[in-house]
Design an enzyme around this catalytic site. Structure first.
Site, mmCIF file in Angstrom:
data_model
loop_
_atom_site.group_PDB
_atom_site.id
_atom_site.type_symbol
_atom_site.label_atom_id
_atom_site.label_comp_id
_atom_site.label_asym_id
_atom_site.label_seq_id
_atom_site.Cartn_x
_atom_site.Cartn_y
_atom_site.Cartn_z
ATOM 1 N N ASP A 51 -56.666 -51.439 -32.862
ATOM 2 C CA ASP A 51 -56.109 -52.745 -33.250
ATOM 3 C C ASP A 51 -56.781 -53.871 -32.464
ATOM 4 O O ASP A 51 -56.487 -55.049 -32.670
ATOM 5 C CB ASP A 51 -54.581 -52.772 -33.134
ATOM 6 C CG ASP A 51 -54.079 -52.468 -31.742
ATOM 7 O OD1 ASP A 51 -54.902 -52.229 -30.835
ATOM 8 O OD2 ASP A 51 -52.842 -52.460 -31.548
ATOM 9 N N SER A 52 -57.739 -53.502 -31.594
ATOM 10 C CA SER A 52 -58.606 -54.512 -30.968
ATOM 11 C C SER A 52 -59.417 -55.242 -32.044
ATOM 12 O O SER A 52 -60.027 -56.275 -31.764
ATOM 13 C CB SER A 52 -59.538 -53.864 -29.939
ATOM 14 O OG SER A 52 -60.213 -52.750 -30.501
ATOM 15 N N ASP A 90 -55.300 -46.857 -35.072
ATOM 16 C CA ASP A 90 -54.123 -47.420 -34.397
ATOM 17 C C ASP A 90 -53.035 -47.794 -35.396
ATOM 18 O O ASP A 90 -53.320 -48.470 -36.395
ATOM 19 C CB ASP A 90 -54.511 -48.697 -33.638
ATOM 20 C CG ASP A 90 -54.833 -48.448 -32.185
ATOM 21 O OD1 ASP A 90 -54.361 -47.439 -31.626
ATOM 22 O OD2 ASP A 90 -55.578 -49.264 -31.609
ATOM 23 N N LYS A 120 -52.974 -43.280 -33.659
ATOM 24 C CA LYS A 120 -52.656 -43.516 -32.249
ATOM 25 C C LYS A 120 -51.535 -44.541 -32.190
ATOM 26 O O LYS A 120 -51.515 -45.481 -32.985
ATOM 27 C CB LYS A 120 -53.885 -44.028 -31.501
ATOM 28 C CG LYS A 120 -53.606 -44.494 -30.069
ATOM 29 C CD LYS A 120 -54.867 -44.657 -29.254
ATOM 30 C CE LYS A 120 -55.527 -46.012 -29.318
ATOM 31 N NZ LYS A 120 -54.672 -47.150 -28.901
ATOM 32 N N GLU A 122 -48.811 -46.686 -29.164
ATOM 33 C CA GLU A 122 -48.627 -47.039 -27.756
ATOM 34 C C GLU A 122 -47.198 -46.763 -27.309
ATOM 35 O O GLU A 122 -46.254 -47.059 -28.041
ATOM 36 C CB GLU A 122 -48.945 -48.534 -27.550
ATOM 37 C CG GLU A 122 -50.376 -48.905 -27.884
ATOM 38 C CD GLU A 122 -50.683 -50.387 -27.645
ATOM 39 O OE1 GLU A 122 -49.801 -51.133 -27.156
ATOM 40 O OE2 GLU A 122 -51.822 -50.792 -27.956
ATOM 41 N N GLU A 189 -55.054 -46.599 -20.177
ATOM 42 C CA GLU A 189 -55.755 -47.892 -20.072
ATOM 43 C C GLU A 189 -55.400 -48.608 -18.776
ATOM 44 O O GLU A 189 -54.226 -48.806 -18.442
ATOM 45 C CB GLU A 189 -55.405 -48.771 -21.287
ATOM 46 C CG GLU A 189 -56.110 -50.123 -21.243
ATOM 47 C CD GLU A 189 -56.155 -50.840 -22.592
ATOM 48 O OE1 GLU A 189 -55.757 -50.247 -23.611
ATOM 49 O OE2 GLU A 189 -56.593 -52.004 -22.601
HETATM 50 O O1 KIV Z 1 -57.494 -51.015 -29.858
HETATM 51 C C1 KIV Z 1 -58.299 -50.513 -29.070
HETATM 52 O O2 KIV Z 1 -59.510 -50.772 -29.101
HETATM 53 C C2 KIV Z 1 -57.778 -49.574 -28.077
HETATM 54 C C3 KIV Z 1 -58.714 -49.148 -26.990
HETATM 55 C C4 KIV Z 1 -58.857 -50.231 -26.014
HETATM 56 C C5 KIV Z 1 -58.294 -47.881 -26.370
HETATM 57 O O3 KIV Z 1 -56.663 -49.203 -28.138
#
Ligand code: KIV
Length: 271
Positions: A51-52, A90, A120, A122, A189
């Site tokens: 989600d980055s 994510d 994934k 969190e 992280e």
């Molecule tokens: O969204 C992302 O890029 C991440 C990484 C920083 C692990 O969760």
């Protein structure tokens, strides 16, 4: 037979065996077909459609605004490029925190519409019920602990997490809870290196660190940071392997110059 069918694909079992054999796992982010193709061709083990994308693709300050539909759109491009890597997507903010049924519905959309390999999310103990429900539907789940960017407004800062004993103990017990719930790997992280080591020893599933030191079973970076496409983000953990910002800017300048000077296109570049 298509090339895709001949390639030995990275699976959850591959990653578990890599941990057992002491082989480090290499993971990077991708959000589109072209970048994912390059990473896969280079031999990356895991591609994270993170989600980055909210930050590096859409220009938001935090990861919170990106939607499930946007994540699915990014992920489906990535999946179409990949032969070998495992593709993890994510679950974005708001698509799983409600309850475990909402979480499962979001995970199913990602698997069905993007044809991803895993998801994934969190969090620790508070998401265990969701993790169990998603895994019971046959979807592999990667956890994410330490600095979890979807909680940035709770933390108030992007500085290193779990430097105090109580939070460090929480990270260890959350890791164990995620392993027990069935997660096949955990991202750690921005936590102290010694805590990364302790968690890695405390669980049988692989840990993949970003700013969590050298003892984790693998490493992940945001590809745009690693390649130097972004230039204003310089945390201590980031190693840049290229300076594509300058390369791309210089190439663009040269292109503009060639057009203005009527050098491009020349006769060989015309029909
Ligand atoms: O969204 C992302 O890029 C991440 C990484 C920083 C692990 O969760």
């Amino acid at each position: 037979m298509a090339k895709k069918e001949l390639t030995k694909k990275v699976t959850t079992h591959t990653l578990l065996n890599m941990k057992k054999n002491g082989e480090k796992i290499a993971m990077l982010t991708a959000y589109d077909y072209s970048m994912a193709g390059i990473l896969d061709d280079a031999g990356i083990d895991v591609i994270l459609v993170g989600d980055s994308a909210a930050n590096v693709i859409h220009g938001y300050e935090t990861t919170l605004p990106i939607t499930l539909s946007q994540m699915i759109s990014h992920a489906s491009g990535v999946i179409r490029a990949v032969n070998r890597a495992m593709v993890v997507v994510d679950l974005p903010f708001g698509s799983y925190q409600g309850n475990s049924i909402v979480a499962l519905e979001s995970a199913i959309r990602i698997m069905k519409e993007a044809e991803a390999h895993a998801i994934k999310l969190e969090g620790g103990k508070e998401i265990v019920e969701s993790v169990e429900r998603i895994i019971s539907a046959g979807i592999p789940v990667m956890g994410h602990l330490g600095l979890t960017p979807q909680s940035i407004y709770k933390f108030g800062t992007y500085t290193v997490r779990a430097t105090k004993a109580a939070e460090a103990r929480q990270v260890v017990s959350d890791s164990k809870a995620l392993e027990k719930a069935g997660c096949y790997a955990i991202v750690l992280e921005k936590i102290p290196s010694q805590l990364g080591k302790l968690v890695t020893k405390s669980v049988k599933i692989p840990t993949i660190g970003i700013g969590a030191g050298k003892h984790t079973d693998g490493q992940v970076l945001v590809t745009h940071d690693m390649l130097g496409i972004t230039k204003d983000f310089s945390p201590r953990f980031l190693r840049r392997y290229a300076n594509l910002y300058d390369s791309m800017k210089n190439a663009t300048r040269k292109y503009i110059r060639d057009i203005k000077s009527k050098d491009f296109p020349n006769n060989k570049e015309a029909y």
